[in-house]
Design a protein around this motif. Structure first.
Motif, mmCIF file in Angstrom:
data_model
loop_
_atom_site.group_PDB
_atom_site.id
_atom_site.type_symbol
_atom_site.label_atom_id
_atom_site.label_comp_id
_atom_site.label_asym_id
_atom_site.label_seq_id
_atom_site.Cartn_x
_atom_site.Cartn_y
_atom_site.Cartn_z
ATOM 1 N N ILE A 1 -28.265 1.704 -45.403
ATOM 2 C CA ILE A 1 -26.934 2.298 -45.303
ATOM 3 C C ILE A 1 -26.637 2.381 -43.812
ATOM 4 O O ILE A 1 -27.412 2.961 -43.053
ATOM 5 C CB ILE A 1 -26.877 3.681 -45.970
ATOM 6 C CG1 ILE A 1 -27.180 3.545 -47.462
ATOM 7 C CG2 ILE A 1 -25.515 4.341 -45.723
ATOM 8 C CD1 ILE A 1 -27.345 4.866 -48.178
ATOM 9 N N SER B 1 -18.463 -6.029 -44.211
ATOM 10 C CA SER B 1 -19.094 -6.939 -45.178
ATOM 11 C C SER B 1 -19.934 -7.990 -44.469
ATOM 12 O O SER B 1 -20.986 -8.393 -44.977
ATOM 13 C CB SER B 1 -18.046 -7.589 -46.085
ATOM 14 O OG SER B 1 -17.121 -8.328 -45.338
ATOM 15 N N CYS C 1 -23.254 -6.340 -43.679
ATOM 16 C CA CYS C 1 -24.046 -6.176 -44.912
ATOM 17 C C CYS C 1 -24.601 -7.500 -45.413
ATOM 18 O O CYS C 1 -25.773 -7.577 -45.811
ATOM 19 C CB CYS C 1 -23.203 -5.509 -45.993
ATOM 20 S SG CYS C 1 -22.865 -3.778 -45.656
ATOM 21 N N ASN C 2 -23.783 -8.537 -45.384
ATOM 22 C CA ASN C 2 -24.263 -9.856 -45.847
ATOM 23 C C ASN C 2 -25.387 -10.382 -44.967
ATOM 24 O O ASN C 2 -26.372 -10.925 -45.466
ATOM 25 C CB ASN C 2 -23.112 -10.852 -45.904
ATOM 26 C CG ASN C 2 -22.141 -10.553 -47.020
ATOM 27 O OD1 ASN C 2 -22.486 -9.915 -48.013
ATOM 28 N ND2 ASN C 2 -20.901 -10.979 -46.855
ATOM 29 N N THR D 1 -28.610 -8.162 -45.703
ATOM 30 C CA THR D 1 -29.277 -8.478 -46.976
ATOM 31 C C THR D 1 -29.950 -9.853 -46.909
ATOM 32 O O THR D 1 -31.043 -10.027 -47.449
ATOM 33 C CB THR D 1 -28.310 -8.415 -48.173
ATOM 34 O OG1 THR D 1 -27.193 -9.275 -47.945
ATOM 35 C CG2 THR D 1 -27.838 -6.995 -48.435
ATOM 36 N N HIS E 1 -26.867 -4.668 -51.755
ATOM 37 C CA HIS E 1 -27.901 -3.659 -51.526
ATOM 38 C C HIS E 1 -27.927 -3.165 -50.082
ATOM 39 O O HIS E 1 -28.908 -2.557 -49.654
ATOM 40 C CB HIS E 1 -29.274 -4.182 -51.944
ATOM 41 C CG HIS E 1 -29.466 -4.177 -53.426
ATOM 42 N ND1 HIS E 1 -30.689 -3.989 -54.022
ATOM 43 C CD2 HIS E 1 -28.592 -4.321 -54.456
ATOM 44 C CE1 HIS E 1 -30.558 -4.034 -55.336
ATOM 45 N NE2 HIS E 1 -29.286 -4.241 -55.613
ATOM 46 N N ALA E 2 -26.860 -3.425 -49.362
ATOM 47 C CA ALA E 2 -26.648 -2.819 -48.039
ATOM 48 C C ALA E 2 -25.197 -2.348 -48.015
ATOM 49 O O ALA E 2 -24.308 -3.041 -48.511
ATOM 50 C CB ALA E 2 -26.903 -3.819 -46.925
ATOM 51 N N TRP E 3 -24.983 -1.181 -47.465
ATOM 52 C CA TRP E 3 -23.637 -0.602 -47.395
ATOM 53 C C TRP E 3 -23.329 -0.273 -45.944
ATOM 54 O O TRP E 3 -24.215 0.132 -45.185
ATOM 55 C CB TRP E 3 -23.540 0.680 -48.211
ATOM 56 C CG TRP E 3 -23.913 0.551 -49.656
ATOM 57 C CD1 TRP E 3 -23.947 -0.584 -50.419
ATOM 58 C CD2 TRP E 3 -24.317 1.604 -50.518
ATOM 59 N NE1 TRP E 3 -24.345 -0.285 -51.697
ATOM 60 C CE2 TRP E 3 -24.582 1.058 -51.792
ATOM 61 C CE3 TRP E 3 -24.491 2.978 -50.346
ATOM 62 C CZ2 TRP E 3 -24.986 1.818 -52.869
ATOM 63 C CZ3 TRP E 3 -24.903 3.737 -51.416
ATOM 64 C CH2 TRP E 3 -25.136 3.157 -52.680
ATOM 65 N N ALA E 4 -22.064 -0.405 -45.564
ATOM 66 C CA ALA E 4 -21.649 -0.050 -44.203
ATOM 67 C C ALA E 4 -20.365 0.770 -44.265
ATOM 68 O O ALA E 4 -19.474 0.495 -45.086
ATOM 69 C CB ALA E 4 -21.440 -1.300 -43.359
ATOM 70 N N CYS F 1 -32.740 3.561 -44.031
ATOM 71 C CA CYS F 1 -33.365 2.552 -44.880
ATOM 72 C C CYS F 1 -34.745 3.025 -45.343
ATOM 73 O O CYS F 1 -35.304 3.964 -44.796
ATOM 74 C CB CYS F 1 -33.476 1.217 -44.151
ATOM 75 S SG CYS F 1 -34.572 1.233 -42.735
#
Length: 118
Positions: free
Chosen positions: A3, A19, A22-23, A26, A35-38, A65
């Motif tokens: 996160i 995004s 996050c991309n 992951t 499975h990753a948030w920002a 994490c």
């Protein structure tokens, strides 16, 4: 499940950077997309003397994490985030503050389950 919380007195320069981060994270960790948030947190009240001096307010970033990620993986996450932020915010890498908080087994509930470690 990292996160990523980004704090700045400025608004998010482009929501696509969240995004993108996050991309890339992951992919680096070889975990499923999603499975990753920002989150971008624009700050109205703060005491950080360098914010507001030059208009290029480098964000402060907190990563949360699982402690199962090794030092090299954490280093990679930090590098990914700092590269994206440097580009998106037109700030110097030296001005960005990033810290990582590692969550211990039994201290995280995700997808309805208490995470007990890998």
């Amino acid at each position: 499940m990292p996160i990523i919380k980004i704090y700045s007195p400025n608004s998010c320069p482009d929501t696509n950077i969240l995004s993108d981060i996050c991309n890339r994270v992951t992919d680096h960790l070889d975990i499923p997309v999603g499975h990753a948030w920002a989150f971008w947190h624009q700050q109205e009240s703060f005491h950080k003397p360098d914010w507001g001096l030059n208009g290029k307010n480098a964000p402060m970033i907190m990563i949360y994490c699982k402690n199962s990620y090794n030092k090299q993986q954490i280093k990679g996450i930090i590098e990914i985030i700092s590269n994206v932020i440097t580009q998106a915010c037109s700030c110097d890498k030296e001005s960005i503050y990033i810290s990582c908080f590692r969550i211990e087994p039994g201290h995280l509930m995700v997808r309805g389950e208490l995470w007990e470690g890998n």
